[in-house]
Design an enzyme around this catalytic site. Structure first.
Site, PDB file in Angstrom:
ATOM      1  N   SER A 201       0.486  13.407  -5.120  1.00  0.00           N
ATOM      2  CA  SER A 201      -0.977  13.281  -4.998  1.00  0.00           C
ATOM      3  C   SER A 201      -1.374  12.024  -5.755  1.00  0.00           C
ATOM      4  O   SER A 201      -0.559  11.458  -6.473  1.00  0.00           O
ATOM      5  CB  SER A 201      -1.701  14.511  -5.584  1.00  0.00           C
ATOM      6  OG  SER A 201      -2.066  14.254  -6.928  1.00  0.00           O
TER       7      SER A 201
ATOM      8  N   THR B  67      -5.951 -11.727   3.490  1.00  0.00           N
ATOM      9  CA  THR B  67      -7.010 -11.078   2.714  1.00  0.00           C
ATOM     10  C   THR B  67      -8.151 -12.066   2.443  1.00  0.00           C
ATOM     11  O   THR B  67      -9.146 -11.691   1.841  1.00  0.00           O
ATOM     12  CB  THR B  67      -6.459 -10.562   1.365  1.00  0.00           C
ATOM     13  OG1 THR B  67      -5.933 -11.681   0.640  1.00  0.00           O
ATOM     14  CG2 THR B  67      -5.376  -9.520   1.568  1.00  0.00           C
TER      15      THR B  67
ATOM     16  N   GLY C 203      -4.158  -5.016  -4.470  1.00  0.00           N
ATOM     17  CA  GLY C 203      -5.150  -4.061  -4.943  1.00  0.00           C
ATOM     18  C   GLY C 203      -4.447  -2.781  -5.325  1.00  0.00           C
ATOM     19  O   GLY C 203      -3.758  -2.191  -4.507  1.00  0.00           O
ATOM     20  N   HIS C 204      -4.552  -2.402  -6.581  1.00  0.00           N
ATOM     21  CA  HIS C 204      -3.930  -1.157  -7.035  1.00  0.00           C
ATOM     22  C   HIS C 204      -5.025  -0.190  -7.458  1.00  0.00           C
ATOM     23  O   HIS C 204      -5.886  -0.555  -8.239  1.00  0.00           O
ATOM     24  CB  HIS C 204      -3.029  -1.425  -8.250  1.00  0.00           C
ATOM     25  CG  HIS C 204      -1.760  -2.140  -7.904  1.00  0.00           C
ATOM     26  ND1 HIS C 204      -0.917  -2.653  -8.854  1.00  0.00           N
ATOM     27  CD2 HIS C 204      -1.189  -2.382  -6.713  1.00  0.00           C
ATOM     28  CE1 HIS C 204       0.117  -3.209  -8.248  1.00  0.00           C
ATOM     29  NE2 HIS C 204      -0.025  -3.066  -6.954  1.00  0.00           N
TER      30      HIS C 204
ATOM     31  N   ARG D  25       3.285 -29.686  -5.234  1.00  0.00           N
ATOM     32  CA  ARG D  25       3.228 -30.363  -6.540  1.00  0.00           C
ATOM     33  C   ARG D  25       1.895 -31.042  -6.821  1.00  0.00           C
ATOM     34  O   ARG D  25       1.833 -32.086  -7.450  1.00  0.00           O
ATOM     35  CB  ARG D  25       4.392 -31.361  -6.671  1.00  0.00           C
ATOM     36  CG  ARG D  25       5.721 -30.641  -6.726  1.00  0.00           C
ATOM     37  CD  ARG D  25       6.855 -31.525  -6.400  1.00  0.00           C
ATOM     38  NE  ARG D  25       6.787 -31.944  -5.012  1.00  0.00           N
ATOM     39  CZ  ARG D  25       7.778 -32.557  -4.374  1.00  0.00           C
ATOM     40  NH1 ARG D  25       8.877 -32.871  -5.002  1.00  0.00           N
ATOM     41  NH2 ARG D  25       7.651 -32.891  -3.112  1.00  0.00           N
TER      42      ARG D  25
ATOM     43  N   ARG E  78      -6.068   0.541   7.937  1.00  0.00           N
ATOM     44  CA  ARG E  78      -4.651   0.182   8.060  1.00  0.00           C
ATOM     45  C   ARG E  78      -4.093   0.750   9.352  1.00  0.00           C
ATOM     46  O   ARG E  78      -4.508   1.821   9.798  1.00  0.00           O
ATOM     47  CB  ARG E  78      -3.864   0.740   6.874  1.00  0.00           C
ATOM     48  CG  ARG E  78      -4.320   0.139   5.564  1.00  0.00           C
ATOM     49  CD  ARG E  78      -3.550   0.745   4.387  1.00  0.00           C
ATOM     50  NE  ARG E  78      -4.104   0.278   3.123  1.00  0.00           N
ATOM     51  CZ  ARG E  78      -4.271   1.027   2.042  1.00  0.00           C
ATOM     52  NH1 ARG E  78      -3.931   2.300   2.050  1.00  0.00           N
ATOM     53  NH2 ARG E  78      -4.785   0.512   0.949  1.00  0.00           N
TER      54      ARG E  78
ATOM     55  N   LYS F 156       2.048   1.916  -5.086  1.00  0.00           N
ATOM     56  CA  LYS F 156       2.700   1.332  -6.266  1.00  0.00           C
ATOM     57  C   LYS F 156       1.855   1.524  -7.520  1.00  0.00           C
ATOM     58  O   LYS F 156       2.384   1.720  -8.598  1.00  0.00           O
ATOM     59  CB  LYS F 156       2.925  -0.177  -6.062  1.00  0.00           C
ATOM     60  CG  LYS F 156       3.976  -0.509  -5.030  1.00  0.00           C
ATOM     61  CD  LYS F 156       4.299  -1.990  -5.029  1.00  0.00           C
ATOM     62  CE  LYS F 156       3.196  -2.874  -4.497  1.00  0.00           C
ATOM     63  NZ  LYS F 156       2.844  -2.650  -3.089  1.00  0.00           N
ATOM     64  N   GLY F 157       0.522   1.423  -7.360  1.00  0.00           N
ATOM     65  CA  GLY F 157      -0.364   1.478  -8.527  1.00  0.00           C
ATOM     66  C   GLY F 157      -0.125   2.700  -9.379  1.00  0.00           C
ATOM     67  O   GLY F 157       0.076   2.605 -10.588  1.00  0.00           O
TER      68      GLY F 157
ATOM     69  N   GLN G 135       2.302  -6.579  -3.187  1.00  0.00           N
ATOM     70  CA  GLN G 135       2.669  -6.596  -1.765  1.00  0.00           C
ATOM     71  C   GLN G 135       4.022  -5.882  -1.582  1.00  0.00           C
ATOM     72  O   GLN G 135       4.282  -4.954  -2.313  1.00  0.00           O
ATOM     73  CB  GLN G 135       2.691  -8.017  -1.193  1.00  0.00           C
ATOM     74  CG  GLN G 135       1.313  -8.662  -1.076  1.00  0.00           C
ATOM     75  CD  GLN G 135       0.877  -9.355  -2.346  1.00  0.00           C
ATOM     76  OE1 GLN G 135       1.627 -10.099  -2.932  1.00  0.00           O
ATOM     77  NE2 GLN G 135      -0.339  -9.128  -2.764  1.00  0.00           N
TER      78      GLN G 135
ATOM     79  N   ASP H 224       0.817  -1.218   0.000  1.00  0.00           N
ATOM     80  CA  ASP H 224       0.000   0.000   0.000  1.00  0.00           C
ATOM     81  C   ASP H 224       0.849   1.265   0.000  1.00  0.00           C
ATOM     82  O   ASP H 224       0.460   2.286   0.557  1.00  0.00           O
ATOM     83  CB  ASP H 224      -0.968   0.020   1.200  1.00  0.00           C
ATOM     84  CG  ASP H 224      -1.718  -1.289   1.337  1.00  0.00           C
ATOM     85  OD1 ASP H 224      -2.271  -1.736   0.337  1.00  0.00           O
ATOM     86  OD2 ASP H 224      -1.706  -1.877   2.434  1.00  0.00           O
TER      87      ASP H 224
HETATM   88  P1  IMP Z   1      -2.504 -13.061   2.170  1.00  0.00           P
HETATM   89  O1  IMP Z   1      -1.559 -12.583   1.138  1.00  0.00           O
HETATM   90  O2  IMP Z   1      -3.956 -12.854   1.807  1.00  0.00           O
HETATM   91  O3  IMP Z   1      -2.222 -14.485   2.583  1.00  0.00           O
HETATM   92  O4  IMP Z   1      -2.296 -12.174   3.496  1.00  0.00           O
HETATM   93  C1  IMP Z   1      -1.098 -12.251   4.270  1.00  0.00           C
HETATM   94  C2  IMP Z   1      -0.707 -10.883   4.804  1.00  0.00           C
HETATM   95  O5  IMP Z   1      -0.323 -10.051   3.718  1.00  0.00           O
HETATM   96  C3  IMP Z   1      -1.814 -10.130   5.534  1.00  0.00           C
HETATM   97  O6  IMP Z   1      -1.219  -9.355   6.552  1.00  0.00           O
HETATM   98  C4  IMP Z   1      -2.375  -9.210   4.457  1.00  0.00           C
HETATM   99  O7  IMP Z   1      -2.985  -8.071   5.024  1.00  0.00           O
HETATM  100  C5  IMP Z   1      -1.105  -8.853   3.728  1.00  0.00           C
HETATM  101  N1  IMP Z   1      -1.332  -8.454   2.327  1.00  0.00           N
HETATM  102  C6  IMP Z   1      -1.540  -9.269   1.275  1.00  0.00           C
HETATM  103  N2  IMP Z   1      -1.659  -8.555   0.142  1.00  0.00           N
HETATM  104  C7  IMP Z   1      -1.504  -7.266   0.478  1.00  0.00           C
HETATM  105  C8  IMP Z   1      -1.456  -6.047  -0.278  1.00  0.00           C
HETATM  106  O8  IMP Z   1      -1.590  -6.017  -1.504  1.00  0.00           O
HETATM  107  N3  IMP Z   1      -1.257  -4.901   0.440  1.00  0.00           N
HETATM  108  C9  IMP Z   1      -1.063  -4.918   1.793  1.00  0.00           C
HETATM  109  N4  IMP Z   1      -1.065  -6.029   2.520  1.00  0.00           N
HETATM  110  C10 IMP Z   1      -1.279  -7.201   1.876  1.00  0.00           C
END
Ligand code: IMP
Length: 429
Positions: A414, A129, A40-41, A143, A304, A16-17, A223, A13
């Site tokens: 911004s 998530t 999520g971007h 595998r 957050r 990056k998007g 991430q 977060d």
């Molecule tokens: P998972 O990737 O859904 O297994 O979540 C594992 C951890 O990564 C959790 O703390 C999520 O909140 C965090 N997480 C996964 N994807 C994102 C992202 O795109 N942005 C921020 N945190 C993420």
């Protein structure tokens, strides 16, 4: 150096998007190499807001967009996203969107498992998530995963489903989930196959040809380093490698193809989900950062956690990620703070340390050592040149560069696509 790899240098977060969208404009090909629809971007272009999850950000500019083998893909979610994006006027088709034939599918049973485990974990939950990302990666390395190429081979698919269920059957029974029926899964996948297969191709080859032809490639990370399964705050991490080194393996190219490595960092720190967060602010300042920075998860809507900039963590991310240049985002959220704090070291049981230890107990016990800086009252929002920035904002950026050991090559001021200050073009890096 023609290619650029973008990764997050904190807990995700970082914005990056927008940066990826800006860079995609200068690239010919955009590739995702890890993660799934846990990402999520949000990209704002004029009066339109695009929310992308699995689609590489190149789709907005109509660039060749590749979902690499390192991504775990929920195909139903991908098809929904394609339909939504087409509804917003984006011309997505099998000529400009490629899905690696050796990428792994995320199935409903992965989401079931993710949810059931989190529900049972109580206070020990990861805070995922809930998209089934971890279970899908487990099946990949176990595998027994179903890959996109399997959809073209119904007989092999049946055998693979049997094998997958031999594993999941026991897990589901143990967790009190209803039995998963092989005929139902087969029917779902057979219904899916004709819709998704037109996109399924040997992505490594298409990408390799593009690189040979001298096209500029942008490798789009999801991430961030502190969520990396090896280098992050394990076990409070995602299930993939998020560092730049993964770009090669997750896209099917050599280790030098990634080019210039750009790390994205927010001017303060946030994290969503559970796990250690040394500079977290459970006070009015933390609440204010969250409110001003609109810090709610793009995927889950969760608020957050917010805190001061942690230079120790970012320095470590930069080292393990091989980051050459930084992009500092959301500087404007700090406008108006009288003083700012930056974490420059940790205290652990009476000793001073300058890195994040790997042990969970140590990570939870460390206390940040802060350096205080004077804030600025002027607005930095929308600034497009250094001379638009107040002196104290420049000092803040310079001090961060010094502490993290990397230059800030871009500054995002911004959410708007054009509000960027460029010190160096990463494609020329
Ligand atoms: P998972 O990737 O859904 O297994 O979540 C594992 C951890 O990564 C959790 O703390 C999520 O909140 C965090 N997480 C996964 N994807 C994102 C992202 O795109 N942005 C921020 N945190 C993420």
């Amino acid at each position: 150096m023609a290619n650029v790899t973008v990764i997050g240098a904190q807990w995700g977060d970082e914005g990056k998007g927008k940066v990826i969208d800006w860079l995609a404009n200068r690239a010919d090909v955009v590739v995702r190499f890890q993660g799934g629809n846990n990402a999520g971007h949000t990209i704002v272009v004029g009066n339109k807001t695009y929310k992308l999850s699995l689609l590489p950000s190149g789709v907005i500019q109509g660039k060749l967009s590749i979902i690499g083998n390192g991504v775990v893909v929920d195909p139903w979610s991908l098809l929904d996203e394609i339909t939504r994006a087409q509804g917003q006027g984006l011309g997505i088709n099998p000529d400009n969107l490629i899905l690696a034939e050796n990428a792994t599918l995320v199935l409903p049973l992965h989401r079931d498992l993710d949810g059931a485990r989190e529900a049972r974990a109580g206070a020990g939950k990861i805070g995922t998530t809930g998209r089934g990302i971890g279970p899908a990666y487990e099946d990949k390395v176990g595998r027994r995963a179903i890959r996109f190429a399997d959809l073209a081979d119904p007989e092999a698919l049946e055998v693979k489903i049997e094998r997958l269920l031999a594993h999941h059957g026991a897990l589901r029974a143990g967790l009190g989930l209803p039995e998963a029926r092989p005929d139902e899964i087969l029917a779902q996948l057979q219904e899916l196959a004709p819709k998704i297969l037109p996109y399924v191709k040997p992505a490594w080859r298409i990408l390799g040809d593009a690189i040979k032809a001298g096209q500029r490639v942008l490798f789009e990370g999801a991430q961030a380093t502190l969520l990396d399964v090896d280098h992050g705050t394990y076990p409070y991490v995602t299930s993939s490698n998020t560092v730049a080194g993964q770009a090669a393996a997750g896209a099917g190219v050599g280790p030098t193809a990634g080019g210039y490595v750009l790390g994205i960092l927010k001017a303060y720190t946030t994290r969503v989900g559970e796990g250690p967060f040394p500079t977290e602010l459970n006070d009015e300042t933390g609440r204010l950062l969250g409110e001003r920075g609109h810090e709610f998860g793009t995927v889950t809507g969760r608020p957050r956690r917010c805190g001061w900039f942690d230079a120790v963590l970012v320095r470590q991310s930069i080292a393990v990620g091989g980051v050459q240049g930084a992009v500092l985002t959301k500087l404007d959220i700090l406008d108006g703070f009288e003083t700012l704090k930056v974490c420059v070291g940790y205290r652990l049981r009476g000793e001073t340390i300058d890195y994040l230890p790997a042990g969970l107990r140590d990570q939870a016990a460390i206390e940040p050592i802060y350096e205080e800086m004077e804030g600025w009252s002027e607005s930095t929002r929308g600034a497009r040149s250094w001379k638009d920035l107040p002196a104290n904002a420049i000092k803040y950026v310079r001090r961060i560069e010094e502490l993290i050991g990397a230059p800030a090559v871009l500054l995002s001021t911004s959410p708007d696509r054009d509000d960027i200050i460029m010190m160096l073009d990463p494609f020329q890096g």
